[in-house]
Design a protein around this motif. Structure first.
Motif, PDB file in Angstrom:
ATOM      1  N   ASP A  66       1.479  10.060   1.964  1.00  0.00           N
ATOM      2  CA  ASP A  66       1.258  10.987   3.077  1.00  0.00           C
ATOM      3  C   ASP A  66       2.567  11.623   3.526  1.00  0.00           C
ATOM      4  O   ASP A  66       2.608  12.829   3.835  1.00  0.00           O
ATOM      5  CB  ASP A  66       0.606  10.249   4.250  1.00  0.00           C
ATOM      6  CG  ASP A  66      -0.835   9.834   3.965  1.00  0.00           C
ATOM      7  OD1 ASP A  66      -1.435  10.403   3.036  1.00  0.00           O
ATOM      8  OD2 ASP A  66      -1.337   8.930   4.660  1.00  0.00           O
ATOM      9  N   SER A 117       0.005   4.329   0.300  1.00  0.00           N
ATOM     10  CA  SER A 117      -0.634   5.501   0.908  1.00  0.00           C
ATOM     11  C   SER A 117       0.241   6.160   1.972  1.00  0.00           C
ATOM     12  O   SER A 117       0.260   7.393   2.101  1.00  0.00           O
ATOM     13  CB  SER A 117      -1.995   5.123   1.498  1.00  0.00           C
ATOM     14  OG  SER A 117      -1.867   4.097   2.467  1.00  0.00           O
ATOM     15  N   ASP A 156       0.857  -1.193   0.000  1.00  0.00           N
ATOM     16  CA  ASP A 156       0.000   0.000   0.000  1.00  0.00           C
ATOM     17  C   ASP A 156       0.890   1.238   0.000  1.00  0.00           C
ATOM     18  O   ASP A 156       1.634   1.465   0.959  1.00  0.00           O
ATOM     19  CB  ASP A 156      -0.909  -0.014   1.238  1.00  0.00           C
ATOM     20  CG  ASP A 156      -1.880   1.143   1.254  1.00  0.00           C
ATOM     21  OD1 ASP A 156      -1.874   1.951   0.307  1.00  0.00           O
ATOM     22  OD2 ASP A 156      -2.645   1.249   2.242  1.00  0.00           O
TER      23      ASP A 156
END
Length: 335
Positions: free
Chosen positions: A152, A148, A146
């Motif tokens: 971020d 993500s 992942d």
């Protein structure tokens, strides 16, 4: 393939610099810089340009616009730049030119140990100072479950920073980056060796414009496959400048770029009790108060201080009476 000058990035900013005295000179865009010669895009292909006596190729950057003599192909004049990316090299008084007239800087890093906030922030400061829009491009998303968290972390580097994640080997990568490409637009790729810049260049250009190499999975370090800066057409329109991986990136004269990069610190500074607060130990420091309150990351402040101090020490100072100023390196004394 033939390209109109507008497709190459020519526009009013450059056209307004051409005067009646330049009659007979031909606009060309620098495509590669070698030790003793230049290669340029004319719209009808690349040609070799020669320099006038006493001129140096170090004064030119890939992406520059020049006016050259059509018969001899000797550079007559370098046009003013709309944007210039440059870095300070260790032990040198001058700064190395990276690329000129770039609309968007793709700062390429990968979802592994190459992701280094301090190094990425240096690229962002250079782009901010040059007036070039930075975009963080996260590669190797196929190697993580992942991406993500990586996205971020990248977005936290600068307020409003645009971040994209992709697999550089996938044809879809060109579609992801398409919003920043197009006729007359110029993007540049910067980043460490092994993060996929050359692969991304090949994907954007639709051909094998650059050889690629693997990285060592043990430390995410790569081999240099790009050895010089060069300008290449993007398959869907526009141009891309590829650059060699940079092991060191020193800054100088990027105060505005640092202020933009660390906007949260810049906005807090006027609230400090002392105007010349270093945000280190002074009483009434609003920046340190934010760190204690947990609204400002202490590591972020440490990186600001290191970059701020390096820029201050590397930026020449002006001394002497108005109208007769002398530029001196920091720490130098006027005799």
């Amino acid at each position: 393939m033939t390209h109109a000058l507008d497709d190459l990035g020519w526009g009013p900013f450059f056209a307004d610099q051409v005067t009646d005295d330049d009659a007979g000179l031909v606009p060309m865009r620098i495509a590669a810089v070698h030790r003793s010669r230049l290669m340029a895009e004319t719209g009808a292909g690349q040609v070799r340009l020669d320099l006038p006596i006493h001129a140096s190729t170090a004064d030119y950057a890939v992406g520059d616009w020049v006016l050259a003599k059509g018969d001899t192909r000797v550079v007559a004049r370098l046009l003013d730049r709309r944007a210039l990316l440059r870095r300070r090299t260790e032990g040198a008084d001058t700064r190395q030119l990276i690329a000129a007239n770039v609309d968007t800087l793709f700062v390429v890093t990968s979802c592994n140990d190459d992701f280094n906030p301090a190094r990425l922030e240096r690229y962002l400061a250079l782009a901010n100072e040059a007036g070039t829009d930075p975009v963080i491009v996260l590669t190797k998303i196929d190697k993580v479950d992942d991406p993500s968290d990586w996205i971020d972390r990248a977005r936290a580097l600068q307020r409003g920073l645009q971040v994209v994640a992709l697999n550089a080997k996938s044809p879809d990568a060109a579609d992801v980056l398409a919003p920043w490409c197009g006729a007359g637009r110029t993007v540049a790729l910067v980043g460490s060796s092994g993060v996929g810049k050359s692969t991304l260049l090949n994907t954007l250009s639709g051909r094998d414009a650059q050889a690629t190499g693997d990285i060592r999975e043990s430390d995410a370090k790569g081999r240099h496959t790009t050895t010089s800066r060069s300008l290449h057409p993007v398959a869907g329109g526009g141009w891309v400048i590829d650059t060699p991986g940079m092991r060191t990136l020193h800054v100088a004269d990027v105060a505005v770029g640092i202020e933009m990069l660390f906007a949260e610190i810049t906005e807090l500074a006027p609230q400090c009790r002392f105007r010349d607060c270093t945000h280190a130990h002074e009483p009434g420091c609003a920046v340190q108060a934010a760190v204690r309150a947990g609204t400002l990351d202490a590591g972020r402040l440490d990186r600001w201080r290191k970059l701020h101090d390096e820029n201050r020490d590397n930026t020449p100072v002006q001394t002497g009476p108005r109208g007769n100023r002398t530029t001196l390196p920091r720490g130098s004394k006027r005799r």
